[in-house]
Design an enzyme around this catalytic site. Structure first.
Site, PDB file in Angstrom:
ATOM      1  CD  GLN A   1      80.993 -62.947  17.788  1.00  0.00           C
ATOM      2  OE1 GLN A   1      79.957 -63.356  18.291  1.00  0.00           O
ATOM      3  NE2 GLN A   1      81.286 -63.102  16.515  1.00  0.00           N
TER       4      GLN A   1
ATOM      5  CB  SER B   1      78.613 -69.610  22.231  1.00  0.00           C
ATOM      6  OG  SER B   1      78.013 -69.252  21.029  1.00  0.00           O
TER       7      SER B   1
ATOM      8  CD  GLU C   1      77.600 -63.213  14.391  1.00  0.00           C
ATOM      9  OE1 GLU C   1      76.767 -63.099  15.303  1.00  0.00           O
ATOM     10  OE2 GLU C   1      78.595 -63.953  14.453  1.00  0.00           O
TER      11      GLU C   1
ATOM     12  CG  ASN D   1      71.810 -71.372   8.048  1.00  0.00           C
ATOM     13  OD1 ASN D   1      72.388 -70.503   8.710  1.00  0.00           O
ATOM     14  ND2 ASN D   1      72.136 -71.649   6.803  1.00  0.00           N
ATOM     15  CD  GLU D   2      69.085 -76.151  11.371  1.00  0.00           C
ATOM     16  OE1 GLU D   2      69.933 -75.302  11.720  1.00  0.00           O
ATOM     17  OE2 GLU D   2      69.387 -77.167  10.705  1.00  0.00           O
TER      18      GLU D   2
END
Lengths: 383, 388
Positions: free
Chosen positions: A125, A128, A243, A366-367
């Site tokens: 990937q 980011s 994903e 997760n936030e």
């Protein structure tokens, strides 16, 4: 409601079980975060492909065998129950693959998917960037159109196994005037192209699990763009859904870990029972792993009724990542002073414990997932 | 493999939901709370007209003959609307017990002569339940106090049971006793919709339904239905508390904006939503397993019971937090559903009881541990072929 498998499904299960029993490597493969282990895994993937068990849900002409979602769940159950090797090409097979199926041209599908199914081409990937992690719309790497080519400049990071992979896929800003999620294009880039530099980053376990990728005037042809130029965000959101959702984190993997944890507890019961709560915590994570599997089957039922699955993939992401962490934390507590050792028959629990630390961070922290659930599922106002 | 509900089941659930939305609004419930009996015969009669009381009564006794799977949907609605009535005890749990007794007698598998003679009486009771005329209450060793005994026409009681637990139910006998033959004393609960009684009575031969192994098996099955009923209600309550909280935080303003836009508040409610989503299929699997008498149904029921309780307790905990001080008042509706979830949490087996059942299934030395992947749905008959 009929919660038993059909004879056809049972026959498929039996076939997979028997094939695995006959073909599993006698010795566990080395970690795919090493060059040698990576190539061992590639060879294993090739065996799966030759048995048409690599991508069971893909159409036969693209290297699959046309299974439905239930059969896929059955395949995964047998695969993990057998203790078969982790899949090394998941970034390609489970993220880019479905993206190409949905948004790719016929030429792109024929060119990339069979080679991905056989792992002849391994994928990394390139999402980011140093300033675009959870805020992926802040991407600044550029792809400037020059005739029939794009010229790419910029930097990507946290790219898993990029030092071993053959190709990468990710988002690049193709409209220099644009901002946020507008003007981005979804490109596939060969990692051996002139101008690509890859610098490994060591993970907690000391292995070069991921890398930074630098692009210095790298040229890729326009036909490597998935979907329309400037529409990459829409395509990427579909990939992100894959994903976080079921495909990458199949429940069978967590059920296998949960069952192994029960056995680890039973084997170490005398010492683990120093804390009487351990038993109930083991039972709890085992129940949660089962709940995750049931939810997968239930989701398949909803899909078969024609329902769309939306923000629920964010719930999935939270559940599997926190479950993985809880299970490995427990394993460490059960192992006690043995837990920190890196060269014992139980050190895979330590490896898993380290890897689980990353779960709540990657694939969208997760936030961020909780924000998505609150805003898109519960309809709460944006911040 | 088909993890879906039929169109009929979903339509029935929709109809019940629409009906309760208008007939059981929170204001109406508050009025019913204030009455002596705590119950509304009118609401009960209307629920019977909708077909709820006939749902799982066998067709030969005048009912619709649906199974536990249908009740896994209905009990959520009863929970969601906080219905002040132990409707499910009569129409689901007691009806299930009587239907099992009736079918054993019809098949000639009943071990007890009294049960075989009482087939007419059993079917008459089932017919009364289906028609909505009869209320039944149930005693079980895990419930020291009996819910709704004060209004029941009959109470299903166990002879030889120690209400404090530790009873060997294989020695017990099951009786169906008219309420006029028992003494009851009410014990108030923090949940104003609960009506709990201590029941004293003397066994008589004419009230005996069955005894020994048969009674023990029936009481075990009854416990499963009771626990599933509570699980479904807890899940419905969790959803209601989440919905009330979402509405509240979208309107309540602090620091110049809706508190629902604050990330900390969002995350509380997202966690509740996640718990609910993951409890739902666990509940449905348990209901299906019980309806099909799968050997692992006890384990599955306890899993469902704990998963739904987790969702409800988190919904209450985060619900009161995001309501702020208003959540601590009698005025906002949250309290009605919060208290119900707290009181149900230890009904039909408390957390420790169900946790122990799971631990035993997993850790007993003679347990054949194969609860891994590839065993997601337990041992349905077809699996045997494959395990060979």
């Amino acid at each position: 409601m009929e919660l038993i498998y059909t004879p056809k499904q049972q026959a498929f299960r039996t076939e997979v079980r028997q094939w695995l029993a006959q073909h599993l490597p006698a010795e566990p493969l080395q970690s795919y975060d090493t060059r040698e282990g990576f190539e061992q895994h590639r060879a294993w993937e090739r065996q799966l492909f030759d048995a048409r068990l690599s991508m069971v849900m893909w159409p036969t002409e693209l290297g699959g065998r046309g299974c439905d979602l239930i059969e896929w769940l059955i395949f995964e159950e047998e695969y993990y129950a057998a203790g078969a090797p982790m899949r090394v090409n998941q970034n390609g097979q489970l993220l880019l693959g479905p993206t190409l199926m949905e948004f790719g041209t016929e030429a792109q599908k024929n060119r990339f998917l069979p080679a991905m199914a056989s792992s002849e081409q391994m994928w990394a990937q390139a999402w980011s960037e140093p300033n675009a992690g959870s805020d992926m719309a802040a991407i600044s790497s550029k792809a400037v159109r020059d005739g029939d080519d794009y010229v790419i400049n910029g930097q990507k990071t946290w790219s898993t196994r990029a030092i071993f992979a053959d190709w990468c896929f990710g988002l690049f800003r193709s409209d220099p005037q644009s901002s946020r999620h507008h003007g981005l294009s979804y490109l596939m880039v060969p990692l051996d192209a002139p101008g690509v530099t890859i610098r490994p980053i060591k993970a907690l376990n000391g292995k070069e699990a991921f890398a930074e990728i630098f692009f210095d005037n790298v040229r890729v042809p326009q036909e490597n763009c998935i979907g329309e130029e400037g529409q990459g965000w829409k395509v990427a959101m579909a990939t992100a859904g894959f994903e976080r959702g079921l495909l990458l984190r199949s429940p069978a993997r967590f059920q296998k870990t949960a069952r192994d944890l029960v056995q680890l507890y039973l084997a170490n019961q005398a010492s683990a029972d120093r804390d009487p709560a351990i038993a109930s915590r083991v039972a709890k994570v085992w129940s949660d792993a089962q709940a995750y599997a049931l939810s997968a089957y239930y989701t398949v039922g909803r899909l078969s009724r024609g329902e769309k699955i939306g923000a629920e993939s964010s719930i999935n992401k939270i559940i599997w990542s926190e479950l993985d962490l809880a299970m490995h934390q427990l394993a460490m507590e059960i192992l006690g002073p043995q837990g920190e050792l890196t060269q014992t028959q139980n050190s895979h629990w330590l490896e898993g414990f380290l890897f689980a630390q990353a779960g709540p961070i990657y694939a969208g922290a997760n936030e961020i997932q909780r924000n998505i659930i609150a805003e898109r599922m519960l309809g709460l106002p944006k911040s | 493999m088909d993890f879906t509900f039929t169109d009929d089941e979903l339509a029935f659930k929709e109809a019940i939901s629409r009906f309760l939305m208008t007939e059981a609004a929170p204001e109406a419930l508050r009025e019913i709370w204030e009455t002596d009996s705590g119950r509304s015969p009118e609401l009960r009669a209307k629920m019977a007209e909708q077909g709820l009381t006939a749902l799982s009564v066998p067709e030969h006794a005048g009912g619709l003959g649906l199974n536990d799977v249908a009740w896994s949907l209905m009990t959520q609605e009863l929970g969601y609307y906080g219905i002040p009535d132990s409707m499910a005890d009569t129409a689901y749990v007691a009806a299930g017990l009587l239907a099992a007794l009736s079918s054993a007698a019809q098949n000639g598998t009943a071990q007890n002569s009294t049960a075989q003679n009482s087939i007419a009486q059993t079917d008459e009771l089932l017919g009364g339940i289906a028609g909505g005329e009869l209320r039944l209450a149930l005693q079980h060793p895990v419930n020291p106090l009996v819910a709704d005994a004060h209004l029941a026409d009959f109470i299903l009681l166990m002879e030889g049971v120690n209400p404090a637990g530790n009873t060997d139910i294989s020695q017990a006998a099951l009786h169906c006793v008219p309420r006029r033959d028992v003494d009851i004393s009410l014990h108030p609960s923090i949940d104003s919709s609960r009506r709990l009684s201590q029941v004293s009575w003397q066994p008589k031969p004419e009230t005996l339904l069955c005894r020994g192994d048969e009674a023990a098996a029936l009481m075990e099955e009854t416990l499963q239905r009771g626990a599933l009923s509570v699980a479904g209600q807890l899940l419905g309550l969790a959803q209601r508390m989440l919905d009330l909280s979402v509405d509240y935080v979208a309107q309540r303003k602090q620091f110049g904006r809706a508190i629902g836009s604050f990330q900390a508040v969002k995350h509380h409610l997202a966690d509740v939503a996640a718990k609910i989503e993951f409890a739902r299929p666990v509940l449905y699997r348990a209901a299906w397993a019980l309806a099909h008498q799968q050997p692992e149904s006890g384990l599955y029921v306890s899993q469902a019971r704990l998963a739904c309780d987790d969702a409800a307790q988190l919904a209450a905990h985060h619900g009161i937090q995001v309501h702020g001080a208003m959540g601590y008042t009698w005025e906002v509706d949250l309290q009605m559903f919060m208290k119900r979830s707290w009181s149900l949490a230890s009904s039909w087996g408390d957390r420790a009881f169900h946790q122990q059942r799971i631990n035993t299934a997993l850790f007993a030395h003679d347990a054949s541990l194969d609860y891994g992947p590839a065993d997601t749905f337990g041992s349905a008959p077809e699996r045997e072929v494959n395990n060979a």
